[in-house]
Design an enzyme around this catalytic site. Structure first.
Site, PDB file in Angstrom:
ATOM      1  N   CYS A   2     -67.580  -4.669  11.969  1.00 15.01           N
ATOM      2  CA  CYS A   2     -67.827  -4.990  10.566  1.00 15.01           C
ATOM      3  C   CYS A   2     -69.204  -4.080  10.393  1.00 15.01           C
ATOM      4  O   CYS A   2     -69.824  -3.996  11.425  1.00 15.01           O
ATOM      5  CB  CYS A   2     -68.267  -6.182  10.142  1.00 15.01           C
ATOM      6  SG  CYS A   2     -66.654  -7.520  10.139  1.00 15.01           S
ATOM      7  N   ARG A  27     -66.623   1.199   9.850  1.00 14.95           N
ATOM      8  CA  ARG A  27     -66.658   0.180  10.682  1.00 14.95           C
ATOM      9  C   ARG A  27     -65.557  -1.108  10.072  1.00 14.95           C
ATOM     10  O   ARG A  27     -65.478  -2.062  10.848  1.00 14.95           O
ATOM     11  CB  ARG A  27     -68.033  -0.533  10.949  1.00 14.95           C
ATOM     12  CG  ARG A  27     -69.006   0.355  11.644  1.00 14.95           C
ATOM     13  CD  ARG A  27     -70.456  -0.091  11.581  1.00 14.95           C
ATOM     14  NE  ARG A  27     -70.519  -1.268  12.696  1.00 14.95           N
ATOM     15  CZ  ARG A  27     -70.424  -1.167  13.819  1.00 14.95           C
ATOM     16  NH1 ARG A  27     -70.568  -0.019  14.371  1.00 14.95           N
ATOM     17  NH2 ARG A  27     -70.407  -2.277  14.839  1.00 14.95           N
ATOM     18  N   TRP A  81     -64.380  -6.128   8.393  1.00 18.43           N
ATOM     19  CA  TRP A  81     -62.873  -5.893   9.161  1.00 18.43           C
ATOM     20  C   TRP A  81     -62.462  -7.243   9.481  1.00 18.43           C
ATOM     21  O   TRP A  81     -63.252  -7.744  10.417  1.00 18.43           O
ATOM     22  CB  TRP A  81     -62.968  -5.040  10.299  1.00 18.43           C
ATOM     23  CG  TRP A  81     -61.771  -4.786  11.036  1.00 18.43           C
ATOM     24  CD1 TRP A  81     -60.701  -3.499  10.637  1.00 18.43           C
ATOM     25  CD2 TRP A  81     -61.142  -5.332  12.165  1.00 18.43           C
ATOM     26  NE1 TRP A  81     -59.594  -3.643  11.560  1.00 18.43           N
ATOM     27  CE2 TRP A  81     -59.759  -4.540  12.094  1.00 18.43           C
ATOM     28  CE3 TRP A  81     -61.631  -6.372  12.827  1.00 18.43           C
ATOM     29  CZ2 TRP A  81     -59.076  -4.863  13.450  1.00 18.43           C
ATOM     30  CZ3 TRP A  81     -60.730  -6.788  13.837  1.00 18.43           C
ATOM     31  CH2 TRP A  81     -59.562  -6.195  14.296  1.00 18.43           C
ATOM     32  N   ASN A 107     -71.754  -9.368  12.335  1.00 20.86           N
ATOM     33  CA  ASN A 107     -70.621  -8.540  13.020  1.00 20.86           C
ATOM     34  C   ASN A 107     -70.385  -9.249  14.253  1.00 20.86           C
ATOM     35  O   ASN A 107     -71.407  -9.564  14.975  1.00 20.86           O
ATOM     36  CB  ASN A 107     -71.124  -6.971  13.165  1.00 20.86           C
ATOM     37  CG  ASN A 107     -70.392  -6.518  13.850  1.00 20.86           C
ATOM     38  OD1 ASN A 107     -68.890  -6.589  13.848  1.00 20.86           O
ATOM     39  ND2 ASN A 107     -70.687  -5.503  14.762  1.00 20.86           N
ATOM     40  N   GLY A 108     -69.221  -9.636  14.500  1.00 24.89           N
ATOM     41  CA  GLY A 108     -68.969 -10.460  15.941  1.00 24.89           C
ATOM     42  C   GLY A 108     -68.134 -11.391  15.758  1.00 24.89           C
ATOM     43  O   GLY A 108     -67.113 -11.522  14.557  1.00 24.89           O
ATOM     44  N   GLU A 503     -52.783  10.888  24.273  1.00 27.91           N
ATOM     45  CA  GLU A 503     -53.885  11.084  23.199  1.00 27.91           C
ATOM     46  C   GLU A 503     -53.308  11.385  21.986  1.00 27.91           C
ATOM     47  O   GLU A 503     -53.523  11.077  20.926  1.00 27.91           O
ATOM     48  CB  GLU A 503     -54.847  11.748  23.485  1.00 27.91           C
ATOM     49  CG  GLU A 503     -56.081  12.001  22.736  1.00 27.91           C
ATOM     50  CD  GLU A 503     -56.695  11.049  22.065  1.00 27.91           C
ATOM     51  OE1 GLU A 503     -56.684   9.616  22.648  1.00 27.91           O
ATOM     52  OE2 GLU A 503     -57.298  10.954  21.062  1.00 27.91           O
ATOM     53  N   LYS A 507     -53.273   9.625  18.303  1.00 23.02           N
ATOM     54  CA  LYS A 507     -53.802  10.387  17.001  1.00 23.02           C
ATOM     55  C   LYS A 507     -53.263  10.255  16.015  1.00 23.02           C
ATOM     56  O   LYS A 507     -53.338  10.012  14.805  1.00 23.02           O
ATOM     57  CB  LYS A 507     -54.591  11.633  17.534  1.00 23.02           C
ATOM     58  CG  LYS A 507     -55.688  12.241  16.757  1.00 23.02           C
ATOM     59  CD  LYS A 507     -56.691  11.468  16.922  1.00 23.02           C
ATOM     60  CE  LYS A 507     -57.313  10.891  18.439  1.00 23.02           C
ATOM     61  NZ  LYS A 507     -58.014   9.470  18.445  1.00 23.02           N
ATOM     62  N   GLU A 510     -52.435   6.622  14.601  1.00 24.62           N
ATOM     63  CA  GLU A 510     -53.523   5.853  13.891  1.00 24.62           C
ATOM     64  C   GLU A 510     -53.884   6.368  12.559  1.00 24.62           C
ATOM     65  O   GLU A 510     -54.314   5.782  11.838  1.00 24.62           O
ATOM     66  CB  GLU A 510     -54.648   5.988  14.743  1.00 24.62           C
ATOM     67  CG  GLU A 510     -55.212   7.040  15.226  1.00 24.62           C
ATOM     68  CD  GLU A 510     -56.712   6.659  15.933  1.00 24.62           C
ATOM     69  OE1 GLU A 510     -57.256   5.455  15.855  1.00 24.62           O
ATOM     70  OE2 GLU A 510     -56.908   7.346  16.855  1.00 24.62           O
ATOM     71  N   HIS A 526     -34.726   8.673  32.165  1.00 22.25           N
ATOM     72  CA  HIS A 526     -34.291   7.488  32.720  1.00 22.25           C
ATOM     73  C   HIS A 526     -34.198   6.325  31.780  1.00 22.25           C
ATOM     74  O   HIS A 526     -34.389   5.163  32.145  1.00 22.25           O
ATOM     75  CB  HIS A 526     -35.503   7.107  33.822  1.00 22.25           C
ATOM     76  CG  HIS A 526     -35.539   8.222  35.002  1.00 22.25           C
ATOM     77  ND1 HIS A 526     -34.596   8.015  35.998  1.00 22.25           N
ATOM     78  CD2 HIS A 526     -36.441   9.247  35.174  1.00 22.25           C
ATOM     79  CE1 HIS A 526     -34.882   8.965  36.970  1.00 22.25           C
ATOM     80  NE2 HIS A 526     -35.920   9.882  36.162  1.00 22.25           N
ATOM     81  N   LYS A 631     -63.943   1.488  13.516  1.00 21.44           N
ATOM     82  CA  LYS A 631     -64.519   2.259  14.270  1.00 21.44           C
ATOM     83  C   LYS A 631     -64.767   1.634  15.896  1.00 21.44           C
ATOM     84  O   LYS A 631     -64.484   2.391  16.947  1.00 21.44           O
ATOM     85  CB  LYS A 631     -65.605   3.067  13.887  1.00 21.44           C
ATOM     86  CG  LYS A 631     -66.114   4.031  14.705  1.00 21.44           C
ATOM     87  CD  LYS A 631     -65.521   5.361  14.920  1.00 21.44           C
ATOM     88  CE  LYS A 631     -65.822   6.453  15.805  1.00 21.44           C
ATOM     89  NZ  LYS A 631     -64.683   7.443  16.030  1.00 21.44           N
TER      90      LYS A 631
END
Ligand code: AGP
Length: 636
Positions: A2, A27, A81, A107-108, A503, A507, A510, A526, A631
Site C-alpha cells: 500500500c 504500490r 492493495w 502499510n503492512g 522471466e 513478464k 503479469e 516428458h 510493486k
C-alpha cells in the site's frame, strides 16, 4: 503493498496528498482515501475530514475535485492493495477512532489484529471495517482515554507496543494542529522536510521516494519502532520504553537529513504513455550505470571484502519473482566463469524449510531485491545471518530495510522503478550478478587476466547492444498483436535460456493476463508436449551457441505438432554454428545481437519485455498497474 503519505505545511494539504498518492499508486490501487484536519482557525478540535473511495485513485480525485473540497494544511492519505477485507469504501484507509478524532493510514499486516479486535469489541468498541488496520485507531483512542493529556508520543508508544506484525503508519490527531506522527516496523517509510532560507516550512512522510521528490530531496530513513513527529518546524524522533513507559528524544541521533541523488523527473512519465515503456528504454542506462558504479565507485564496490571473497566455498542466492529469475541467470554465470557451486532459492520457501548450510562461514548469502522491502526476502536475509552466513544485499532502493541489514550492500543504479512489472531493475540485477562473477573470478584466480579483460569489455558493450534491440520494436509490436488473442503459450530454453524463459513468461503473464508456462526445452517431451496443438505459440530462447543444436531439435519437435514457433536468437551464431537457417524451423525469428553467451540473456530480456508490454497494450490493459498486483510485496 500500500502507499501512505502525510503532509503538514502552509499549503492546502489535499492536492499535495493526491499528487503524492498518484506517485505511490503502483504500490496498490484498489481503493484510496484522505484525512485532513480542519483549518486551525476553528475554535474546538473537530473530527477530522475523511473521504474514501473504492477503485483507482482517480475516483478520489474526482470526488474531492482534485482535493479542493478539503480545506486544511495537515493530513494523511492512502492507496490500498487489499490484504484483509475486500476493496470497498469501508475497508479503504484512513481508519478512524469512534469519535473521529484519530485517523491512521497503514502499510503492512497487524498479525494479532484478531485478538485485539475481539478485546476492543468486548469493551464496546464498534468496528466499521474488516481490516487489520482499524484496531490501531481504536487502540490509540483507548490509550488516550487511559492517559488523558499524555504526550502523543507516549500514547503511540504504549498503544503500538501491543502490535505484532509489520507496519508503516501515518497518524493524525484532531487535537494536535499541524502535526503528524509516523512509525514503522519492517515496512518502508521515509520522512522529509522542505526548507526555505534555512527554515523548515513543511514536513512529509511517505512509503517511497517518488512521493517526496516533487517537494524535497532532504530525507530521513527512520529505524524500526522509532516514533516520528512531523510539524511545521521540523522532524523529531523518539524511542519508547515499554517497561518504564517513558519516551526519550533521540532526534540528535539522526543528525542531518540525507540528500536524495535523484532528479525530480526520475519518477515522471514525460513523453511516455506508460512507465513500463519508459523504464524499458532506461534499461541500457541502468545496466551501464550499475556496471560503472560497481567498477569505479569506491562506496559501491560489488564486494570489498577480498579475504572473504577468496575464501568463499559456495553461494546461496535468495529472492522472489523476477529477482529470483535474475539469480538463476547469475547462477549460470557464476558457475560457468568461477566454477563455484551456487544454489538459488525462492525466499518464501527458503525461510521455512530449515535449510542445511554445510559451511555457513564460507557460504555467501546473496539477497536480491529491487525494493529492498520484500517481506520474504528480508526474512531470508535474517535467517542467513542467524545461520552465520556472510550476506550481500543487491538492492535498488537506497535506505531500504534489506540494504540496512545485509552485511554488505551493492546498489543497482536503475533509479526509481514505478511500473509494477520490473524491467530496468531486473536488467540491473543481472548486471550486478555478472559483476559479482567477474569479481569472484578475479579474487579466486578462476579467470585469467586476459579473459577477465575480454569479459569486462563485453559487459561494458552490453548497453549499446540493448539499445539496438529497442530498434526491433516495430517487429515485436506486430508479433504482440498476433499473440494478443492467445489463451496460453510456452516459453522454452536450455541453460541460461531456461532462466530467461522463466522471466519472459512472468513478464507476459503479469501485464497481459495470458497464461504462459516456462519450460526447460529438453523437458517438454516428458509430458507437457501433450498440450501442444495446432497454432500453440512456443517462444524459444536460443542464445547459447553450445546448446543451439539441441534447442533447434526441441523447436522441430513442437513444430511437428503444430506449434507456432517464435525464436529469439543471435541468428548469426546459428549460421556460424553451421546449423540450418532458423527460419527453416521457426515461424518468426527475433534476431539478437551477438555477445558473450553469458551476457546474451540480458540483451534478450529487453526484447521479451517489449513483447510483453505490447501484448498488454494490444489487449487494452494498463501495463503499469496490472490487476491483483503491487510493486513491493511487503507482506508474507
Ligand atoms: C516483477 O515484475 C514482479 N512484479 C515481482 O515478481 C518482483 O520481482 C518480486 O515481487 C520481487 O520484488 P523485489 O525485487 O522488490 O524484492
Amino acid at each position: 503493498m500500500c502507499g501512505i503519505i502525510g503532509y503538514t505545511g502552509f499549503e492546502q494539504a489535499s492536492p499535495i496528498l493526491l499528487e503524492g498518492l498518484s506517485r505511490l499508486e503502483y504500490r496498490g490501487y484498489d481503493s484510496a482515501g484522505l484525512a485532513v484536519q480542519l483549518p486551525a482557525r476553528t475554535a474546538e478540535p473537530h473530527p477530522l475530514q475523511v473521504v474514501k473511495t473504492c477503485g483507482r485513485l482517480q475516483a478520489l480525485i474526482d470526488k474531492t475535485h482534485r482535493g479542493a473540497d478539503l480545506l486544511g494544511s495537515c493530513g494523511i492519505g492512502h492507496t490500498r492493495w487489499a490484504t484483509h477485507g475486500i476493496p470497498s469504501v469501508e475497508n479503504a484507509h484512513p481508519h478512524v477512532s469512534e469519535d473521529g478524532s484519530i485517523a491512521v493510514v497503514h502499510n503492512g499486516i497487524i498479525e494479532n489484529h484478531f485478538e485485539l479486535r475481539r478485546e476492543l469489541m468486548s469493551e464496546g468498541v464498534p468496528f466499521k471495517s474488516q481490516t487489520d488496520t482499524e484496531v490501531v485507531a481504536h487502540l490509540l483512542a483507548k490509550a488516550c482515554r487511559e492517559a488523558p493529556g499524555a504526550d502523543k508520543t507516549a500514547i503511540i508508544g504504549s498503544a503500538l507496543a501491543r502490535l505484532r506484525g509489520s507496519y508503516a503508519l501515518g497518524i493524525l490527531f484532531a487535537d494536535e494542529p499541524n502535526t503528524l506522527y509516523a512509525i514503522r516496523r519492517d515496512s518502508p517509510l521515509i520522512v522529509g522536510c522542505v526548507r526555505r532560507e534555512g527554515q523548515t516550512i513543511s514536513t512529509i512522510l511517505a512509503s517511497d521516494i517518488p512521493a517526496l521528490l516533487p517537494l524535497t530531496k532532504q530525507v530521513y530513513y527512520p529505524e524500526d519502532d522509532h516514533i516520528i513527529k512531523l510539524t511545521l518546524q521540523g522532524i523529531s524522533f523518539y524511542s519508547y520504553n515499554p517497561i518504564t513507559r517513558t519516551v526519550a528524544d533521540i532526534t540528535e541521533s539522526y543528525g542531518a537529513p540525507v540528500t536524495l541523488e535523484l532528479s525530480e523527473t526520475a519518477a515522471r512519465l514525460g513523453k511516455y504513455r506508460h512507465f513500463m515503456r519508459k523504464e524499458i528504454d532506461e534499461a541500457p542506462k541502468a545496466v551501464k550505470d550499475t556496471v560503472q558504479s560497481g567498477l569505479n565507485d569506491p562506496s559501491n564496490m560489488i564486494f570489498s571484502d577480498e579475504s572473504l571473497l577468496s575464501s568463499l566455498q559456495s553461494i546461496r542466492m535468495i529472492a522472489c519473482g523476477s529477482a529470483y529469475h535474475a539469480c538463476l541467470v547469475g547462477k549460470a554465470a557464476l558457475e560457468t566463469l568461477c566454477r563455484i557451486p551456487v544454489e538459488v532459492e525462492i525466499a518464501s520457501e527458503f525461510r521455512y524449510r530449515e535449510p542445511v548450510i554445510p559451511d555457513p562461514r564460507h557460504t555467501l548469502g546473496v539477497l536480491v531485491s529491487q525494493s529492498g522491502e520484500t517481506a520474504d526476502t528480508i526474512a531470508a536475509l535474517r535467517l542467513c545471518k542467524s545461520l552465520g552466513m556472510p550476506t550481500l544485499g543487491i538492492v535498488n532502493m537506497q535506505g531500504s530495510t534489506l540494504a540496512g541489514e545485509a552485511d554488505h550492500v551493492f546498489y543497482t543504479q536503475a533509479g526509481p522503478e514505478i511500473a509494477v512489472a520490473t524491467t530496468k531493475a531486473y536488467c540491473a540485477q543481472v548486471a550486478a550478478l555478472y559483476l559479482l562473477a567477474l569479481r569472484l573470478g578475479q579474487a579466486q584466480n578462476r579467470l585469467a587476466e586476459k579473459e577477465q579483460a575480454e569479459l569486462l569489455e563485453q559487459l561494458s558493450a552490453l548497453p549499446e547492444k540493448m539499445e539496438r534491440i529497442l530498434e526491433t520494436e516495430p517487429d515485436l509490436r506486430r508479433l504482440a498483436r498476433k499473440l494478443a488473442s492467445t489463451h496460453h503459450l510456452f516459453f522454452i530454453g536450455r541453460g541460461m535460456d531456461h532462466a530467461l524463459a522463466m522471466e519472459g513468461s512472468l513478464k507476459l503473464k503479469e501485464v497481459s493476463y495470458i497464461h504462459a508456462e516456462a519450460y526447460a526445452a529438453g523437458e517438454l517431451k516428458h509430458g507437457t508436449i501433450s498440450l501442444i496443438e495446432e497454432g500453440t505459440p512456443v517462444i524459444t530462447l536460443a542464445t547459447q551457441p553450445q546448446l543451439l543444436h539441441k534447442t533447434l531439435s526441441n523447436m522441430a519437435e513442437v513444430k511437428a505438432r503444430g506449434a507456432y514457433v517464435i525464436c529469439f536468437s543471435n541468428a548469426e551464431n546459428a549460421l556460424r554454428e553451421g546449423v540450418l537457417p532458423l527460419s527453416d524451423v521457426a515461424d518468426h525469428v527475433v534476431s539478437l545481437p551477438i555477445t558473450h553467451p553469458c551476457f546474451s540473456p540480458l540483451a534478450a530480456a529487453v526484447a521479451l519485455q517489449l513483447l510483453a508490454y505490447h501484448v498488454s497494450v494490444a489487449r487494452s490493459l494498463d501495463p503499469d498497474k496490472p490487476r491483483n498486483l503491487a510493486k513491493s510485496v511487503t507482506v508474507e
